[in-house]
Design a protein around this motif. Structure first.
Motif, PDB file in Angstrom:
ATOM      1  N   ILE A 168      -8.698  -5.971 -12.434  1.00  0.00           N
ATOM      2  CA  ILE A 168      -8.828  -6.531 -11.087  1.00  0.00           C
ATOM      3  C   ILE A 168      -7.550  -6.323 -10.281  1.00  0.00           C
ATOM      4  CG2 ILE A 168      -8.117  -8.850 -11.788  1.00  0.00           C
ATOM      5  CD1 ILE A 168     -10.003  -9.979  -9.718  1.00  0.00           C
ATOM      6  N   GLU A 169      -6.398  -6.280 -10.968  1.00  0.00           N
ATOM      7  CA  GLU A 169      -5.141  -6.120 -10.241  1.00  0.00           C
ATOM      8  C   GLU A 169      -5.015  -4.713  -9.666  1.00  0.00           C
ATOM      9  OE1 GLU A 169      -1.627  -7.618  -8.611  1.00  0.00           O
ATOM     10  OE2 GLU A 169      -3.347  -8.616  -9.520  1.00  0.00           O
ATOM     11  N   ALA A 170      -5.403  -3.713 -10.465  1.00  0.00           N
ATOM     12  CA  ALA A 170      -5.366  -2.336  -9.972  1.00  0.00           C
ATOM     13  C   ALA A 170      -6.363  -2.146  -8.833  1.00  0.00           C
ATOM     14  CB  ALA A 170      -5.668  -1.366 -11.111  1.00  0.00           C
ATOM     15  N   ALA A 171      -7.556  -2.733  -8.989  1.00  0.00           N
ATOM     16  CA  ALA A 171      -8.577  -2.599  -7.946  1.00  0.00           C
ATOM     17  C   ALA A 171      -8.147  -3.258  -6.648  1.00  0.00           C
ATOM     18  CB  ALA A 171      -9.893  -3.209  -8.434  1.00  0.00           C
ATOM     19  N   SER A 172      -7.552  -4.434  -6.744  1.00  0.00           N
ATOM     20  CA  SER A 172      -7.082  -5.145  -5.557  1.00  0.00           C
ATOM     21  C   SER A 172      -6.034  -4.329  -4.810  1.00  0.00           C
ATOM     22  CB  SER A 172      -6.518  -6.505  -5.980  1.00  0.00           C
ATOM     23  OG  SER A 172      -5.980  -7.204  -4.895  1.00  0.00           O
ATOM     24  N   LEU A 173      -5.125  -3.707  -5.561  1.00  0.00           N
ATOM     25  CA  LEU A 173      -4.095  -2.881  -4.936  1.00  0.00           C
ATOM     26  C   LEU A 173      -4.705  -1.661  -4.252  1.00  0.00           C
ATOM     27  CD1 LEU A 173      -0.963  -2.772  -4.676  1.00  0.00           C
ATOM     28  CD2 LEU A 173      -1.026  -1.140  -6.570  1.00  0.00           C
ATOM     29  N   ALA A 174      -5.685  -1.027  -4.915  1.00  0.00           N
ATOM     30  CA  ALA A 174      -6.339   0.143  -4.319  1.00  0.00           C
ATOM     31  C   ALA A 174      -7.018  -0.219  -3.003  1.00  0.00           C
ATOM     32  CB  ALA A 174      -7.360   0.726  -5.294  1.00  0.00           C
ATOM     33  N   GLN A 175      -7.717  -1.350  -2.989  1.00  0.00           N
ATOM     34  CA  GLN A 175      -8.424  -1.769  -1.781  1.00  0.00           C
ATOM     35  C   GLN A 175      -7.452  -2.057  -0.642  1.00  0.00           C
ATOM     36  OE1 GLN A 175     -11.877  -3.701  -4.610  1.00  0.00           O
ATOM     37  NE2 GLN A 175     -10.558  -5.065  -3.433  1.00  0.00           N
ATOM     38  N   ALA A 176      -6.334  -2.693  -0.964  1.00  0.00           N
ATOM     39  CA  ALA A 176      -5.347  -3.004   0.076  1.00  0.00           C
ATOM     40  C   ALA A 176      -4.693  -1.734   0.614  1.00  0.00           C
ATOM     41  CB  ALA A 176      -4.294  -3.953  -0.476  1.00  0.00           C
ATOM     42  N   CYS A 177      -4.411  -0.776  -0.281  1.00  0.00           N
ATOM     43  CA  CYS A 177      -3.800   0.479   0.175  1.00  0.00           C
ATOM     44  C   CYS A 177      -4.762   1.274   1.049  1.00  0.00           C
ATOM     45  CB  CYS A 177      -3.358   1.306  -1.024  1.00  0.00           C
ATOM     46  SG  CYS A 177      -1.920   0.637  -1.887  1.00  0.00           S
ATOM     47  N   LEU A 178      -6.043   1.245   0.698  1.00  0.00           N
ATOM     48  CA  LEU A 178      -7.031   1.921   1.539  1.00  0.00           C
ATOM     49  C   LEU A 178      -7.071   1.282   2.922  1.00  0.00           C
ATOM     50  CD1 LEU A 178      -9.355   3.903   2.069  1.00  0.00           C
ATOM     51  CD2 LEU A 178     -10.904   2.212   1.039  1.00  0.00           C
ATOM     52  N   ARG A 179      -7.070  -0.038   2.962  1.00  0.00           N
ATOM     53  CA  ARG A 179      -7.103  -0.703   4.273  1.00  0.00           C
ATOM     54  C   ARG A 179      -5.838  -0.400   5.070  1.00  0.00           C
ATOM     55  NH1 ARG A 179     -10.510  -4.649   6.302  1.00  0.00           N
ATOM     56  NH2 ARG A 179     -11.304  -5.021   4.192  1.00  0.00           N
ATOM     57  N   ALA A 180      -4.692  -0.354   4.398  1.00  0.00           N
ATOM     58  CA  ALA A 180      -3.452  -0.026   5.097  1.00  0.00           C
ATOM     59  C   ALA A 180      -3.517   1.379   5.680  1.00  0.00           C
ATOM     60  CB  ALA A 180      -2.262  -0.153   4.144  1.00  0.00           C
ATOM     61  N   PHE A 181      -4.069   2.315   4.911  1.00  0.00           N
ATOM     62  CA  PHE A 181      -4.221   3.686   5.398  1.00  0.00           C
ATOM     63  C   PHE A 181      -5.172   3.740   6.589  1.00  0.00           C
ATOM     64  CE2 PHE A 181      -6.933   7.589   4.923  1.00  0.00           C
ATOM     65  CZ  PHE A 181      -6.058   8.450   5.575  1.00  0.00           C
ATOM     66  N   GLU A 182      -6.313   3.079   6.474  1.00  0.00           N
ATOM     67  CA  GLU A 182      -7.304   3.124   7.553  1.00  0.00           C
ATOM     68  C   GLU A 182      -6.815   2.373   8.791  1.00  0.00           C
ATOM     69  OE1 GLU A 182     -11.460   3.682   5.047  1.00  0.00           O
ATOM     70  OE2 GLU A 182     -10.854   1.658   5.632  1.00  0.00           O
ATOM     71  N   THR A 183      -5.920   1.393   8.607  1.00  0.00           N
ATOM     72  CA  THR A 183      -5.404   0.623   9.735  1.00  0.00           C
ATOM     73  C   THR A 183      -4.273   1.347  10.461  1.00  0.00           C
ATOM     74  OG1 THR A 183      -5.996  -1.461   8.640  1.00  0.00           O
ATOM     75  CG2 THR A 183      -4.373  -1.592  10.410  1.00  0.00           C
ATOM     76  N   THR A 184      -3.385   1.972   9.681  1.00  0.00           N
ATOM     77  CA  THR A 184      -2.194   2.581  10.274  1.00  0.00           C
ATOM     78  C   THR A 184      -2.287   4.091  10.429  1.00  0.00           C
ATOM     79  OG1 THR A 184      -1.079   2.958   8.145  1.00  0.00           O
ATOM     80  CG2 THR A 184      -0.814   0.772   9.169  1.00  0.00           C
ATOM     81  N   GLY A 185      -3.159   4.732   9.648  1.00  0.00           N
ATOM     82  CA  GLY A 185      -3.234   6.193   9.642  1.00  0.00           C
ATOM     83  C   GLY A 185      -2.107   6.850   8.877  1.00  0.00           C
ATOM     84  N   GLU A 186      -1.275   6.070   8.198  1.00  0.00           N
ATOM     85  CA  GLU A 186      -0.124   6.612   7.471  1.00  0.00           C
ATOM     86  C   GLU A 186      -0.560   7.058   6.071  1.00  0.00           C
ATOM     87  OE1 GLU A 186       2.771   3.531   7.520  1.00  0.00           O
ATOM     88  OE2 GLU A 186       2.966   3.545   9.713  1.00  0.00           O
ATOM     89  N   THR A 187      -0.411   8.351   5.792  1.00  0.00           N
ATOM     90  CA  THR A 187      -0.927   8.906   4.536  1.00  0.00           C
ATOM     91  C   THR A 187      -0.111   8.487   3.314  1.00  0.00           C
ATOM     92  OG1 THR A 187       0.366  10.935   4.891  1.00  0.00           O
ATOM     93  CG2 THR A 187      -1.916  10.911   5.694  1.00  0.00           C
ATOM     94  N   GLY A 188       1.056   7.902   3.512  1.00  0.00           N
ATOM     95  CA  GLY A 188       1.853   7.433   2.382  1.00  0.00           C
ATOM     96  C   GLY A 188       1.137   6.391   1.541  1.00  0.00           C
ATOM     97  N   TRP A 189       0.192   5.664   2.132  1.00  0.00           N
ATOM     98  CA  TRP A 189      -0.565   4.658   1.380  1.00  0.00           C
ATOM     99  C   TRP A 189      -1.504   5.286   0.355  1.00  0.00           C
ATOM    100  CZ3 TRP A 189       1.493   0.152   1.636  1.00  0.00           C
ATOM    101  CH2 TRP A 189       2.128  -0.270   2.818  1.00  0.00           C
TER     102      TRP A 189
END
Length: 347
Positions: A254-275
């Motif tokens: 669940i910890e890995a999945a939670s991090l993946a979901q947050a990084c995807l949202r950060a990417f989709e929100t900011t457009g920054e590919t570093g996520w």
């Protein structure tokens, strides 16, 4: 290797006419342990995104939505525990399962390919949103569902849930004097849902300050949970504090999945590919790029293993771990689609 479609065979095997069995012995459902709304809600958030592409996902969406329709009471509280005979065994409440129910319902209300599912899910969402929880993660999970509603039609209930999540995080300021930059004395579980809720609320409410705080907090979490070579080393079941060292066990999917979901949202929100780099590291953790070097996902069936210990993996393949692996795989696929959209100017 990323498959073209989510492998749902194990999720199907864990599901019957009542719901999604919580536990498994190896790959066999432990029927005597029954079902919980926590897992069914996570399942709905996963399969509702797929129900236009997969007949199996459509059937699962129908069943999981029926479960939550029964679980949510008129005052918005939610039952969590059902026995193998389909009877509720608990009093309804507003623990983390309440927040996850709102999350799953919000995703189904916006993302299902079928209008009938969207309408039913929105109705149950509005009912669940009448309640409030005192718990930080419950309120953050709820924000993820509310953000889905606000993204399509900003109802008063959805906006109120988003604002409530912001208040919950604001009540936990980090202690900067200690040098520990997380907002709790120790990391617990599904930690990335907290910055993800800030990102979701920031975008839904049009507040760039919340987005900035969300990305900052997510950066802190990634730095704590990453090894020097970029491998993910998630917070173990017992949590992690400022004096703990890597690696810690038992590590939970669940910890890995939670991090993946947050990084995807950060990417989709900011457009920054570093996520996309830590998102990929989360998926690679399931593939075996972890502290033990063993895979925690069966690509043939879609089963996820229940945890990573210092001497190997837990061979049981329960609902939470399976949904964690599948949702991380789904995040990778969604990220690829979003990246393609950015390249073609469709973001």
């Amino acid at each position: 290797m990323i498959p073209a479609a989510l492998p749902l065979a194990h999720l199907q095997a864990m599901t019957d006419e009542h719901g999604l069995f919580e536990h498994a012995l190896g790959a066999v459902p432990r029927r005597e342990h029954g079902y919980c709304a926590d897992d069914v809600a996570r399942g709905l958030a996963l399969v509702a995104r797929e129900d236009g592409r997969s007949a199996a996902a459509a059937v699962l969406t129908d069943g999981y939505l029926r479960f939550l329709e029964s679980a949510v009471t008129e005052d918005g509280r939610v039952h969590n525990r059902m026995d193998a005979d389909g009877e509720w065994t608990d009093r309804p409440g507003t623990g983390d399962w309440w927040g996850r129910a709102i999350w799953g319902l919000g995703v189904a209300a916006r993302r299902s390919s079928r209008a009938s599912i969207r309408e039913r899910a929105l109705g149950v969402f509005e009912r669940a949103a009448r309640a409030r929880s005192p718990w930080l993660r419950a309120r953050c999970f709820a924000a993820l569902g509310a953000a889905e509603i606000v993204g399509s039609a900003a109802t008063d209930a959805a906006v109120a849930v988003l604002r409530d999540s912001v208040e919950a995080v604001a009540a936990h300021p980090p202690d900067s004097s200690s040098g520990w930059r997380w907002l709790e004395p120790r990391l617990h579980y599904a930690n990335a849902v907290v910055p993800e809720a800030l990102l979701a609320a920031g975008r839904g409410l049009g507040d760039d300050r919340l987005i900035e705080r969300g990305t900052g907090l997510l950066t802190v979490l990634i730095s704590i949970e990453s090894r020097a070579d970029g491998r993910l080393s998630p917070t173990p079941a017992g949590g992690r504090g400022p004096d703990d060292v890597h690696p810690g066990f038992d590590q939970q999917p669940i910890e890995a999945a939670s991090l993946a979901q947050a990084c995807l949202r950060a990417f989709e929100t900011t457009g920054e590919t570093g996520w996309l780099t830590p998102l990929r590291a989360a998926w690679e953790w399931f593939e075996g790029a972890n502290d033990v070097g063993i895979a925690l996902f069966d690509p043939a069936t879609g089963a996820g293993y229940d945890g990573l210990t210092s001497c190997g993996r837990n061979d049981n393949r329960g609902a939470e771990s399976t949904l964690a692996a599948l949702s991380t795989l789904q995040c990778v696929s969604r990220a690829a689609a979003s990246a393609a959209g950015l390249r073609h100017g469709r973001h």
